[in-house]
Scaffold this motif. Structure first.
Motif, PDB file in Angstrom:
ATOM      1  N   HIS A 129      10.549 151.041   2.326  1.00  0.00           N
ATOM      2  CA  HIS A 129      10.075 152.151   2.991  1.00  0.00           C
ATOM      3  C   HIS A 129       9.871 151.999   4.471  1.00  0.00           C
ATOM      4  CE1 HIS A 129       9.956 155.394  -0.189  1.00  0.00           C
ATOM      5  NE2 HIS A 129       9.753 154.211  -0.991  1.00  0.00           N
ATOM      6  N   GLY A 130       9.353 151.110   4.851  1.00  0.00           N
ATOM      7  CA  GLY A 130       8.824 150.671   6.315  1.00  0.00           C
ATOM      8  C   GLY A 130       8.473 149.351   6.507  1.00  0.00           C
ATOM      9  N   VAL A 131       8.055 149.109   7.707  1.00  0.00           N
ATOM     10  CA  VAL A 131       7.435 147.638   7.961  1.00  0.00           C
ATOM     11  C   VAL A 131       6.044 148.026   8.679  1.00  0.00           C
ATOM     12  CG1 VAL A 131       9.531 146.517   8.030  1.00  0.00           C
ATOM     13  CG2 VAL A 131       8.710 147.793  10.228  1.00  0.00           C
ATOM     14  N   GLU A 132       5.013 147.015   8.686  1.00  0.00           N
ATOM     15  CA  GLU A 132       4.025 146.958   9.222  1.00  0.00           C
ATOM     16  C   GLU A 132       4.019 145.915  10.543  1.00  0.00           C
ATOM     17  OE1 GLU A 132      -0.890 146.518   9.079  1.00  0.00           O
ATOM     18  OE2 GLU A 132       0.124 146.457   7.296  1.00  0.00           O
ATOM     19  N   ALA A 133       3.763 146.312  11.611  1.00  0.00           N
ATOM     20  CA  ALA A 133       3.863 145.258  12.991  1.00  0.00           C
ATOM     21  C   ALA A 133       2.631 144.387  12.840  1.00  0.00           C
ATOM     22  CB  ALA A 133       4.131 145.889  14.155  1.00  0.00           C
ATOM     23  N   ILE A 162      -2.343 143.860  25.103  1.00  0.00           N
ATOM     24  CA  ILE A 162      -1.747 143.318  24.104  1.00  0.00           C
ATOM     25  C   ILE A 162      -1.388 144.393  22.985  1.00  0.00           C
ATOM     26  CG2 ILE A 162      -1.904 141.851  22.098  1.00  0.00           C
ATOM     27  CD1 ILE A 162      -4.203 140.404  23.583  1.00  0.00           C
ATOM     28  N   GLY A 163      -2.035 145.446  22.748  1.00  0.00           N
ATOM     29  CA  GLY A 163      -1.687 146.560  21.934  1.00  0.00           C
ATOM     30  C   GLY A 163      -0.333 147.380  22.497  1.00  0.00           C
ATOM     31  N   GLN A 164      -0.275 147.604  23.979  1.00  0.00           N
ATOM     32  CA  GLN A 164       0.971 148.040  24.563  1.00  0.00           C
ATOM     33  C   GLN A 164       2.170 147.249  24.249  1.00  0.00           C
ATOM     34  OE1 GLN A 164       0.423 149.412  28.331  1.00  0.00           O
ATOM     35  NE2 GLN A 164       2.320 150.261  28.584  1.00  0.00           N
ATOM     36  N   ILE A 165       1.970 145.747  24.285  1.00  0.00           N
ATOM     37  CA  ILE A 165       3.063 145.005  24.079  1.00  0.00           C
ATOM     38  C   ILE A 165       3.698 145.177  22.752  1.00  0.00           C
ATOM     39  CG2 ILE A 165       3.809 142.662  23.821  1.00  0.00           C
ATOM     40  CD1 ILE A 165       1.900 142.080  26.170  1.00  0.00           C
ATOM     41  N   VAL A 166       2.782 145.138  21.679  1.00  0.00           N
ATOM     42  CA  VAL A 166       3.031 145.227  20.310  1.00  0.00           C
ATOM     43  C   VAL A 166       3.693 146.520  19.861  1.00  0.00           C
ATOM     44  CG1 VAL A 166       2.272 145.368  17.750  1.00  0.00           C
ATOM     45  CG2 VAL A 166       1.320 143.784  19.495  1.00  0.00           C
ATOM     46  N   LEU A 167       3.197 147.476  20.550  1.00  0.00           N
ATOM     47  CA  LEU A 167       3.672 148.875  20.135  1.00  0.00           C
ATOM     48  C   LEU A 167       5.049 149.016  20.799  1.00  0.00           C
ATOM     49  CD1 LEU A 167       2.845 151.542  18.748  1.00  0.00           C
ATOM     50  CD2 LEU A 167       2.014 152.417  21.139  1.00  0.00           C
ATOM     51  N   ASP A 168       5.375 148.771  22.094  1.00  0.00           N
ATOM     52  CA  ASP A 168       6.533 148.789  22.612  1.00  0.00           C
ATOM     53  C   ASP A 168       7.634 148.093  22.078  1.00  0.00           C
ATOM     54  OD1 ASP A 168       5.739 150.704  24.616  1.00  0.00           O
ATOM     55  OD2 ASP A 168       5.525 148.793  26.162  1.00  0.00           O
ATOM     56  N   ARG A 169       7.334 146.933  21.668  1.00  0.00           N
ATOM     57  CA  ARG A 169       8.459 146.062  20.919  1.00  0.00           C
ATOM     58  C   ARG A 169       8.449 146.387  19.496  1.00  0.00           C
ATOM     59  NH1 ARG A 169       6.763 139.758  23.078  1.00  0.00           N
ATOM     60  NH2 ARG A 169       7.010 140.374  25.113  1.00  0.00           N
ATOM     61  N   ALA A 170       7.555 146.895  18.632  1.00  0.00           N
ATOM     62  CA  ALA A 170       7.872 147.180  17.301  1.00  0.00           C
ATOM     63  C   ALA A 170       8.560 148.396  17.539  1.00  0.00           C
ATOM     64  CB  ALA A 170       6.611 147.579  16.686  1.00  0.00           C
ATOM     65  N   CYS A 171       8.269 149.592  18.290  1.00  0.00           N
ATOM     66  CA  CYS A 171       9.024 150.681  18.078  1.00  0.00           C
ATOM     67  C   CYS A 171      10.554 150.716  18.449  1.00  0.00           C
ATOM     68  CB  CYS A 171       8.330 151.855  19.412  1.00  0.00           C
ATOM     69  SG  CYS A 171       6.885 152.815  18.932  1.00  0.00           S
ATOM     70  N   ASP A 172      10.836 149.704  19.422  1.00  0.00           N
ATOM     71  CA  ASP A 172      12.337 149.378  19.817  1.00  0.00           C
ATOM     72  C   ASP A 172      13.037 148.874  18.699  1.00  0.00           C
ATOM     73  OD1 ASP A 172      13.996 148.934  22.184  1.00  0.00           O
ATOM     74  OD2 ASP A 172      14.000 146.999  21.585  1.00  0.00           O
ATOM     75  N   GLN A 173      12.091 147.766  18.195  1.00  0.00           N
ATOM     76  CA  GLN A 173      13.014 147.003  16.933  1.00  0.00           C
ATOM     77  C   GLN A 173      13.205 148.158  15.696  1.00  0.00           C
ATOM     78  OE1 GLN A 173      13.870 143.674  16.316  1.00  0.00           O
ATOM     79  NE2 GLN A 173      14.970 145.113  15.061  1.00  0.00           N
ATOM     80  N   VAL A 174      12.222 148.912  15.499  1.00  0.00           N
ATOM     81  CA  VAL A 174      12.439 149.707  14.243  1.00  0.00           C
ATOM     82  C   VAL A 174      13.526 150.934  14.819  1.00  0.00           C
ATOM     83  CG1 VAL A 174      11.313 151.566  12.831  1.00  0.00           C
ATOM     84  CG2 VAL A 174      10.508 149.380  13.229  1.00  0.00           C
ATOM     85  N   ALA A 175      13.463 151.331  15.980  1.00  0.00           N
ATOM     86  CA  ALA A 175      14.402 152.388  16.358  1.00  0.00           C
ATOM     87  C   ALA A 175      15.776 151.785  16.126  1.00  0.00           C
ATOM     88  CB  ALA A 175      14.133 152.825  17.728  1.00  0.00           C
ATOM     89  N   PRO A 181      23.085 151.325   8.665  1.00  0.00           N
ATOM     90  CA  PRO A 181      23.403 152.155   7.526  1.00  0.00           C
ATOM     91  C   PRO A 181      22.307 151.943   6.391  1.00  0.00           C
ATOM     92  CG  PRO A 181      25.363 150.828   7.982  1.00  0.00           C
ATOM     93  CD  PRO A 181      24.108 150.368   8.884  1.00  0.00           C
ATOM     94  N   GLY A 182      21.786 153.136   5.943  1.00  0.00           N
ATOM     95  CA  GLY A 182      20.602 152.957   4.913  1.00  0.00           C
ATOM     96  C   GLY A 182      19.486 152.897   5.402  1.00  0.00           C
ATOM     97  N   CYS A 183      19.161 152.570   6.372  1.00  0.00           N
ATOM     98  CA  CYS A 183      17.911 152.429   7.182  1.00  0.00           C
ATOM     99  C   CYS A 183      17.309 153.592   7.677  1.00  0.00           C
ATOM    100  CB  CYS A 183      17.981 151.125   7.918  1.00  0.00           C
ATOM    101  SG  CYS A 183      18.308 149.695   7.218  1.00  0.00           S
ATOM    102  N   ALA A 184      17.872 154.840   7.936  1.00  0.00           N
ATOM    103  CA  ALA A 184      17.321 155.860   8.774  1.00  0.00           C
ATOM    104  C   ALA A 184      16.099 156.234   8.310  1.00  0.00           C
ATOM    105  CB  ALA A 184      18.279 157.181   8.346  1.00  0.00           C
ATOM    106  N   HIS A 185      15.558 156.139   7.221  1.00  0.00           N
ATOM    107  CA  HIS A 185      14.070 156.572   6.781  1.00  0.00           C
ATOM    108  C   HIS A 185      13.202 155.752   6.935  1.00  0.00           C
ATOM    109  CE1 HIS A 185      15.535 153.532   3.764  1.00  0.00           C
ATOM    110  NE2 HIS A 185      14.161 153.201   3.564  1.00  0.00           N
ATOM    111  N   LEU A 186      13.273 154.438   7.627  1.00  0.00           N
ATOM    112  CA  LEU A 186      12.392 153.312   7.790  1.00  0.00           C
ATOM    113  C   LEU A 186      11.335 153.839   8.595  1.00  0.00           C
ATOM    114  CD1 LEU A 186      12.683 150.450   6.841  1.00  0.00           C
ATOM    115  CD2 LEU A 186      13.152 149.664   9.036  1.00  0.00           C
ATOM    116  N   THR A 187      10.008 153.467   8.418  1.00  0.00           N
ATOM    117  CA  THR A 187       8.850 153.866   9.117  1.00  0.00           C
ATOM    118  C   THR A 187       8.100 152.566   9.799  1.00  0.00           C
ATOM    119  OG1 THR A 187       7.366 153.692   7.138  1.00  0.00           O
ATOM    120  CG2 THR A 187       8.467 155.871   7.621  1.00  0.00           C
TER     121      THR A 187
END
Length: 304
Positions: A129-133, A162-175, A181-187
């Motif tokens: 369903h999703g991933v945790e960074a 540090i939190g901003q680095i994690v948030l920026d990279r994780a948002c970019d990766q998950v986007a 295909p098949g990953c549009a629901h990923l959180t």
């Protein structure tokens, strides 16, 4: 008695024995169990580190102060409101902490932080369903885990960067993953510390991360700790409400081990509780753990 800086004070007792120093430390902690009447009633804890000339190499004042400071941080780590007597074995750990503290500043400049991803899986269907960074510090001496540097980052004021680095990279990766295909629901789930929530810039940091990555706000879950809910100030409430206003979700992590009131679940705009692993891992063997898990699930259902 002298004030060194901020909330740190020094008590020097030239003629005291080790036993006498412990007794004074005990009395100081005892005094602080009573409230102070200021504009209103204020409760303050005292964490005390004790060092004596017998344990200080060279017997100089600087060494004594450093050793007492080391013991004080041990007292804080033990839960605050108590005292710890310095032991020479603490010196090596203190030096390691100083090395980590200095290295953290360079780690940001050198871009040494990595984001790893833990999948969140439906146990029945096996669907991801999703991933945790999860942040990892790849220092020149090897991988440093979060439990070794996050508290240092908070104390040094670097947790925001540090939190901003994690948030920026994780948002970019998950986007990018969501475009497959098949990953549009990923959180995406990202932990935020109490210090970050208390930072007035957090809302802007979150908004920038999702906008820059092109990530739907509905895909992002920010996880706060149960103890964070105890910081019940107007600023905290407004910050969390503003994050929800972006369309980002809020979750309470490690629920069941803190000391927060259940009323905070009603007061804060959280939508999910993550039951602490100590109950989940034992629920098949211990009826008490199973009872806690069942009760929390029932309460969460009742609160929607």
């Amino acid at each position: 008695v002298a004030r060194l800086s901020g909330d740190e004070f020094l008590v020097v007792m030239p003629a005291a024995t080790s036993t006498g120093a412990r007794e004074v430390a005990r009395r100081i902690c005892e005094v602080f169990t009573e409230p102070f009447e200021l504009i209103g009633t204020a409760w303050v804890t005292a964490s005390v580190g004790v060092a004596t000339a017998a344990t200080a190499a060279g017997l100089d004042a600087g060494t004594l102060i450093r050793d007492a400071d080391t013991a004080m941080y041990e007292a804080k780590a033990a839960g605050r409101g108590g005292f710890v007597v310095f032991d020479p074995s603490m010196r090596a750990e203190s030096e390691r902490q100083l090395e980590l503290h200095n290295g953290l500043h360079l780690a940001i400049e050198r871009d040494e932080f990595e984001v790893h991803y833990q999948p969140i899986v439906d146990g029945m269907s096996g669907t991801v369903h999703g991933v945790e960074a999860l942040v990892r510090w790849q220092s020149p001496t090897g991988t440093v885990m979060p439990d070794q540097f996050i508290s240092l980052a908070e104390d040094s004021g670097l947790i925001g960067a540090i939190g901003q680095i994690v948030l920026d990279r994780a948002c970019d990766q998950v986007a990018r993953w969501r475009r497959l295909p098949g990953c549009a629901h990923l959180t995406l789930s990202v932990n935020v510390s109490a210090r970050q929530v208390l930072d007035a810039d957090l809302v802007a940091v979150v908004a920038h991360a999702i906008d820059h990555a092109g990530l739907e706000p509905d895909a992002l879950w920010l996880e706060i700790t149960e103890s964070m809910m105890m910081v019940d100030t107007r600023d905290t409430t407004e910050t969390l409400a503003a994050i929800r206003g972006l369309g980002v979700h809020l979750s309470v992590d490690d629920f069941g081990t803190g000391n927060s009131s259940l009323s905070y679940l009603q007061r804060f705009p959280v939508e999910q509780v993550k039951i602490d692993r100590q109950f989940v891992t034992g629920m098949l063997e211990h009826s008490e753990d199973a009872a806690v898990v069942t009760a929390v699930i029932g309460m969460a259902d009742a609160l929607g």
